[in-house]
Design a protein around this motif. Structure first.
Motif, PDB file in Angstrom:
ATOM      1  N   ARG A  64       0.811  -1.203   0.000  1.00 16.55           N
ATOM      2  CA  ARG A  64       0.000   0.000   0.000  1.00 16.55           C
ATOM      3  C   ARG A  64       0.850   1.261   0.000  1.00 16.55           C
ATOM      4  O   ARG A  64       0.485   2.274  -0.598  1.00 16.55           O
ATOM      5  N   GLN A  65       1.996   1.209   0.654  1.00 15.97           N
ATOM      6  CA  GLN A  65       2.831   2.390   0.809  1.00 15.97           C
ATOM      7  C   GLN A  65       3.964   2.479  -0.215  1.00 15.97           C
ATOM      8  O   GLN A  65       4.750   3.427  -0.176  1.00 15.97           O
ATOM      9  N   LEU A  66       4.037   1.557  -1.135  1.00  9.74           N
ATOM     10  CA  LEU A  66       5.131   1.550  -2.111  1.00  9.74           C
ATOM     11  C   LEU A  66       5.245   2.870  -2.852  1.00  9.74           C
ATOM     12  O   LEU A  66       6.341   3.369  -3.082  1.00  9.74           O
ATOM     13  N   ALA A  67       4.109   3.431  -3.257  1.00 11.28           N
ATOM     14  CA  ALA A  67       4.120   4.684  -4.014  1.00 11.28           C
ATOM     15  C   ALA A  67       3.252   5.719  -3.321  1.00 11.28           C
ATOM     16  O   ALA A  67       2.632   6.561  -3.967  1.00 11.28           O
ATOM     17  N   SER A  68       3.205   5.675  -1.993  1.00 12.68           N
ATOM     18  CA  SER A  68       2.416   6.615  -1.208  1.00 12.68           C
ATOM     19  C   SER A  68       3.306   7.775  -0.785  1.00 12.68           C
ATOM     20  O   SER A  68       4.173   7.621   0.069  1.00 12.68           O
ATOM     21  N   GLY A  69       3.105   8.923  -1.384  1.00  9.02           N
ATOM     22  CA  GLY A  69       3.972  10.074  -1.180  1.00  9.02           C
ATOM     23  C   GLY A  69       4.796  10.309  -2.427  1.00  9.02           C
ATOM     24  O   GLY A  69       5.180   9.356  -3.127  1.00  9.02           O
ATOM     25  N   PRO A  70       5.092  11.558  -2.776  1.00  9.46           N
ATOM     26  CA  PRO A  70       5.751  11.857  -4.055  1.00  9.46           C
ATOM     27  C   PRO A  70       7.150  11.276  -4.189  1.00  9.46           C
ATOM     28  O   PRO A  70       7.551  10.877  -5.288  1.00  9.46           O
ATOM     29  N   ALA A  71       7.908  11.223  -3.098  1.00  6.27           N
ATOM     30  CA  ALA A  71       9.260  10.663  -3.185  1.00  6.27           C
ATOM     31  C   ALA A  71       9.214   9.155  -3.392  1.00  6.27           C
ATOM     32  O   ALA A  71       9.975   8.599  -4.192  1.00  6.27           O
TER      33      ALA A  71
ATOM     34  N   SER B 235      -3.524   4.025  -0.792  1.00  3.91           N
ATOM     35  CA  SER B 235      -2.218   4.584  -1.162  1.00  3.91           C
ATOM     36  C   SER B 235      -2.142   6.099  -0.959  1.00  3.91           C
ATOM     37  O   SER B 235      -1.050   6.672  -0.975  1.00  3.91           O
ATOM     38  N   VAL B 236      -3.278   6.764  -0.772  1.00 11.77           N
ATOM     39  CA  VAL B 236      -3.276   8.213  -0.604  1.00 11.77           C
ATOM     40  C   VAL B 236      -2.510   8.574   0.665  1.00 11.77           C
ATOM     41  O   VAL B 236      -2.726   7.992   1.727  1.00 11.77           O
ATOM     42  N   SER B 237      -1.610   9.534   0.556  1.00 14.68           N
ATOM     43  CA  SER B 237      -0.769   9.907   1.692  1.00 14.68           C
ATOM     44  C   SER B 237      -1.551  10.798   2.654  1.00 14.68           C
ATOM     45  O   SER B 237      -2.418  11.565   2.234  1.00 14.68           O
TER      46      SER B 237
END
Length: 241
Positions: free
Chosen positions: A133-140, A220-222
């Motif tokens: 879920r957090q792999l691509a959560s957040g721009p970095a 996935s939304v931060s």
């Protein structure tokens, strides 16, 4: 500009919610990762104090002032890359920051890039749900999972699924190198959420600029966070992440 990217020409405030649910695929050296976008932020150049383009064009921000449908990549806090899609008429510095998404193809490559490949284990244990879920959560994290860095600044987007169809696991044809956007909408999805941008300091932050857009019920939304008080003098290029 490739035909089909016309929704981006009207500027970031129009384009940002239309990008939600679309898929960005980065392919290079036979490896490809695809991310379905779930959270984005709009930045509007000279009329937006939170934008890198607010004070005019510099060597670093030149891509933001360029033609629509290109990628603007910047380095923040001395450690992370972030990726934007250039929108609007050339010279306006309008762009959409890609804040979060769901990895839908190339999971092993994304995990390896995020220094987490060992979690699955050689025995084939499933990836923990929280990590996926957090792999691509957040721009970095999103940029790292896609493998985007300084060398991608100024790259042109290709429209449509990458040839070789990255999303088809049965395909044996590797996608050619490039950055591909598919699923761009012409109308906003029902239920699209909006609110203040995350981590933007100064006048460009807060409820007066509800230019963050996200899909509801997407893990996935931060999480939203207000800007931290500055401890030192920072450049305008470090006002968002």
């Amino acid at each position: 500009m490739p035909r089909g990217l016309e929704p981006l020409e009207r500027g970031s405030l129009h384009a940002a919610p239309l990008l939600l649910g679309s898929t960005l695929t980065v392919a290079r050296r036979g490896a490809a990762v695809s991310v379905r976008l779930t959270e984005v932020e709009a930045y509007e150049g000279s009329r937006d104090p939170g934008s890198h383009g607010f004070r005019g064009r510099t060597a670093r921000t030149a891509t933001m002032f360029g033609p629509v449908g290109h990628i603007y990549v910047y380095f923040t806090y001395g450690m992370h890359w972030c990726v934007n899609i250039v929108c609007g008429p050339e010279g306006t510095s309008s762009g959409v920051l890609l804040r979060a998404g769901e990895v839908v193809a190339g999971m092993d490559t994304a995990l390896e890039r995020r220094s987490a490949g060992a979690v699955a284990g050689s025995a084939g244990r499933p990836h923990p749900a929280r990590q996926v879920r957090q792999l691509a959560s957040g721009p970095a994290r999103l940029a790292q999972a896609l493998g985007i860095g300084a060398g991608d600044d100024g790259s042109a987007l290709f429209l449509g699924p990458a040839p070789g169809q990255v999303l088809d696991p049965a395909s044996e044809q590797p996608a050619p190198d490039g950055i591909w956007l598919s699923g761009l909408r012409s109308r906003r999805r029902p239920g699209t959420m909006s609110g203040p941008r995350t981590g933007v300091s100064g006048e460009g932050g807060g409820p007066d600029y509800p230019w963050r857009f996200w899909l509801p019920d997407e893990p996935s939304v931060s999480p939203y966070r207000a800007a931290k008080p500055r401890r030192r003098r920072e450049s305008r290029d470090e006002t968002r992440d």
